[in-house]
Design a protein around this motif. Structure first.
Motif, PDB file in Angstrom:
ATOM      1  N   SER A   1       0.854  -1.196   0.000  1.00 38.14           N
ATOM      2  CA  SER A   1       0.000   0.000   0.000  1.00 38.14           C
ATOM      3  C   SER A   1       0.883   1.236   0.000  1.00 38.14           C
ATOM      4  CB  SER A   1      -0.918   0.029   1.234  1.00 38.14           C
ATOM      5  OG  SER A   1      -0.151   0.273   2.395  1.00 38.14           O
ATOM      6  N   GLY A   2       0.287   2.377  -0.305  1.00 45.70           N
ATOM      7  CA  GLY A   2       1.025   3.636  -0.214  1.00 45.70           C
ATOM      8  C   GLY A   2       1.437   3.902   1.225  1.00 45.70           C
ATOM      9  N   LEU A   3       0.572   3.542   2.159  1.00 47.39           N
ATOM     10  CA  LEU A   3       0.891   3.773   3.569  1.00 47.39           C
ATOM     11  C   LEU A   3       2.107   2.944   4.009  1.00 47.39           C
ATOM     12  CD1 LEU A   3       0.250   5.178   6.194  1.00 47.39           C
ATOM     13  CD2 LEU A   3      -1.511   3.450   6.636  1.00 47.39           C
TER      14      LEU A   3
ATOM     15  N   ILE B   1       5.339   4.468   3.310  1.00 44.08           N
ATOM     16  CA  ILE B   1       5.715   5.507   4.280  1.00 44.08           C
ATOM     17  C   ILE B   1       6.240   4.849   5.560  1.00 44.08           C
ATOM     18  CG2 ILE B   1       4.741   7.313   5.762  1.00 44.08           C
ATOM     19  CD1 ILE B   1       2.692   7.714   3.294  1.00 44.08           C
TER      20      ILE B   1
ATOM     21  N   THR C   1       3.584  11.589  -4.059  1.00 45.21           N
ATOM     22  CA  THR C   1       2.437  11.016  -4.771  1.00 45.21           C
ATOM     23  C   THR C   1       1.747  12.028  -5.691  1.00 45.21           C
ATOM     24  OG1 THR C   1       2.083   9.449  -2.966  1.00 45.21           O
ATOM     25  CG2 THR C   1       0.241   9.803  -4.453  1.00 45.21           C
TER      26      THR C   1
ATOM     27  N   ALA D   1       2.295   6.561  -3.423  1.00 45.81           N
ATOM     28  CA  ALA D   1       1.144   5.674  -3.418  1.00 45.81           C
ATOM     29  C   ALA D   1       0.916   5.345  -4.898  1.00 45.81           C
ATOM     30  CB  ALA D   1      -0.065   6.349  -2.801  1.00 45.81           C
TER      31      ALA D   1
ATOM     32  N   LYS E   1      -2.454   5.645  -6.836  1.00 45.39           N
ATOM     33  CA  LYS E   1      -3.003   6.847  -7.449  1.00 45.39           C
ATOM     34  C   LYS E   1      -2.719   6.856  -8.959  1.00 45.39           C
ATOM     35  CE  LYS E   1      -4.343   7.624  -3.305  1.00 45.39           C
ATOM     36  NZ  LYS E   1      -3.575   8.306  -2.279  1.00 45.39           N
TER      37      LYS E   1
ATOM     38  N   MET F   1      -1.101  -0.053  -3.799  1.00 44.77           N
ATOM     39  CA  MET F   1       0.313  -0.437  -3.785  1.00 44.77           C
ATOM     40  C   MET F   1       1.157   0.800  -3.541  1.00 44.77           C
ATOM     41  SD  MET F   1       1.927  -2.986  -6.597  1.00 44.77           S
ATOM     42  CE  MET F   1       3.625  -2.544  -6.339  1.00 44.77           C
TER      43      MET F   1
ATOM     44  N   TRP G   1      -7.655   8.918  -4.968  1.00 41.42           N
ATOM     45  CA  TRP G   1      -7.671   9.766  -6.159  1.00 41.42           C
ATOM     46  C   TRP G   1      -6.658   9.188  -7.141  1.00 41.42           C
ATOM     47  CZ3 TRP G   1      -2.806  12.242  -6.437  1.00 41.42           C
ATOM     48  CH2 TRP G   1      -2.100  12.344  -5.228  1.00 41.42           C
TER      49      TRP G   1
HETATM   50  C1  LIG Z   1      -3.360   7.746  -0.920  1.00 44.40           C
HETATM   51  C2  LIG Z   1      -2.124   8.319  -0.370  1.00 44.40           C
HETATM   52  C3  LIG Z   1      -1.242   7.540   0.358  1.00 44.40           C
HETATM   53  C4  LIG Z   1      -1.517   6.115   0.758  1.00 44.40           C
HETATM   54  O1  LIG Z   1      -1.798   5.254  -0.273  1.00 44.40           O
HETATM   55  P1  LIG Z   1      -2.651   3.911  -0.008  1.00 44.40           P
HETATM   56  O2  LIG Z   1      -2.264   3.024  -1.120  1.00 44.40           O
HETATM   57  O3  LIG Z   1      -4.091   4.337  -0.034  1.00 44.40           O
HETATM   58  O4  LIG Z   1      -2.223   3.383   1.332  1.00 44.40           O
HETATM   59  C5  LIG Z   1      -0.070   8.135   0.789  1.00 44.40           C
HETATM   60  N1  LIG Z   1       0.195   9.424   0.529  1.00 44.40           N
HETATM   61  C6  LIG Z   1      -0.634  10.200  -0.170  1.00 44.40           C
HETATM   62  C7  LIG Z   1      -0.264  11.612  -0.433  1.00 44.40           C
HETATM   63  C8  LIG Z   1      -1.821   9.682  -0.636  1.00 44.40           C
HETATM   64  O5  LIG Z   1      -2.665  10.464  -1.307  1.00 44.40           O
END
Ligand SMILES: *Cc1c(COP(=O)(O)O)cnc(C)c1O
Length: 391
Positions: free
Chosen positions: A86-88, A91, A186, A206, A209, A219, A338
């Motif tokens: 995930s994007g999270l 991080i 992102t 992320a 997006k 992812m 988004w």
């Molecule tokens: C959506 C988003 C994330 C996390 O992405 P996920 O795949 O939803 O966990 C991290 N940073 C930003 C700026 C985002 O918009």
């Protein structure tokens, strides 16, 4: 592309079209194979012991994950990229990899909220001191650095409020005291901003997006420069957050058309931002690529484009007017995330902010501008602005 004819320094669109996978490495097929893997066999005990072969186990990468990681390296100019579910996780894994008990971590306050939750809950519990700073800190940033500041975490433009920060200046100051600089990139994607060229050490996405682009998967990726790559890769393997082949394949497929989609998101968003600016129900539009935005000069200096996400202030509106606005939308969907093909709207909550409180004067609405006809989007917004009773 046949390597002997390849241009020495291919343009962005050529990289997106041909990056990541060499067709000759897999029978000439233009796309990489989707490998589903846990076990990889070794020819004999000696090889198993030495692990001296390209692939050793499913969590350690496959030809499919490599294809996407190499594509992102080409776009970011990085030494290596980790792919996570995930994007999270893109991080949390770098933060866990580079911080220890007793460290101090500076984090920009205009931050993606789940990043803040991770810092305040997990990192704080581990004995790491988190300090949020105002994106408008300017030269004052250097005074915030301490001897034990090990990580500086940035997001630009700021989450939901789109403030710009002087990234090269912050990176240079941070390196003076030996801190590692990470950025959530992102919004810009590597097409519109390449953080490592501006002194950042780790660039985070992320992939959910724009790179995936179709709202059908989650992812993330983190890409490091030479100095930070070994430690980032080790954190990734140690924590065990590997991405799956099907998702990597889908993101790579999305990236082939990233430049074309982003150009449309950019154009549509700028058109709608300009239209919103002159509506009587709108107090302010927050978009760093608008020439009268406070972040415009920095955006213009460091970024080469803007994407489809920005906010506006619904004049004098409270929650009820904002709800009326959102409920009147028919083309825009109400939903999180988004970067997909479709337009979305959300009411932003800034209660988590510590120092950068965001604009006053009404309700803050965030829009993701998709690939629809802008005429239809404007008709939709016009109806919703009227229905809100704002202004
Ligand atoms: C959506 C988003 C994330 C996390 O992405 P996920 O795949 O939803 O966990 C991290 N940073 C930003 C700026 C985002 O918009």
């Amino acid at each position: 592309m046949d390597k002997k004819d390849a241009p020495a320094d291919p343009g962005v669109r050529t990289r997106l079209a041909h990056g990541g996978h060499d067709p000759r490495s897999f029978h000439g097929f233009v796309n990489p194979p989707v490998v589903h893997a846990s076990t990889v066999l070794f020819p004999d005990y000696a090889t198993m012991k030495s692990r001296d072969q390209q692939y050793v186990y499913g969590t350690r990468g496959t030809p499919t994950t490599d294809a996407l990681a190499h594509m992102i390296d080409e776009m970011e100019g990085s030494a290596g990229t980790i792919l996570v579910p995930s994007g999270l996780a893109a991080i949390s894994v770098p933060l866990l990899g580079f911080l220890s008990a007793g460290d101090h971590c500076l984090v920009v306050d205009a931050l993606y909220n789940p990043t803040r939750r991770f810092c305040d809950n997990v990192l704080a519990r581990m004995g790491i001191e988190i300090e949020y700073f105002d994106p408008a800190v300017g030269d004052g940033f250097a005074n915030l650095l301490r001897e034990n500041t090990k990580v500086v975490f940035l997001e630009a433009p700021g989450s939901n409020t789109f403030e710009m920060i002087d990234i090269p200046a912050i990176a240079a100051a941070s390196h003076q005291t030996g801190a590692v600089v990470m950025i959530d990139n992102t919004w810009a994607t590597p097409l519109f901003f390449r953080p490592l060229d501006h002194g950042v050490d780790i660039s985070i996405h992320a992939l959910t997006k724009y790179p995936s682009g179709h709202s059908d998967l989650v992812m993330g990726s983190a890409s490091a420069n030479e100095a930070c790559w070994e430690r980032l890769e080790d954190a990734h393997f140690t924590i065990g957050t590997c991405a799956q082949g099907d998702d990597c394949y889908a993101v790579l497929r999305g990236m082939r058309t990233l430049a074309l989609r982003l150009a449309e998101h950019e154009r549509n968003a700028l058109k709608i931002a300009a239209w919103l600016k002159v509506q009587k129900q709108v107090a302010q539009v927050l978009h760093p690529a608008l020439p009268d935005d406070p972040g415009y000069a920095l955006w213009k200096r460091d970024f080469s484009g803007s994407s489809g996400l920005f906010s506006f202030v619904l004049k004098d509106a409270g929650e009820a007017q904002a709800a009326a606005f959102l409920d009147a939308l028919q083309v825009f969907g109400l939903g999180y995330s988004w970067g997909g093909y479709e337009s979305l709207a959300v009411l932003v909550n800034l209660e988590d902010r510590v120092v950068a409180k965001g604009p006053a004067g009404g309700a803050l609405i965030r829009l993701q501008i998709g690939l629809e006809d802008t005429t239809d989007l404007i008709i939709d917004l016009e109806r919703a602005l009227k229905a809100s009773g704002a202004g």
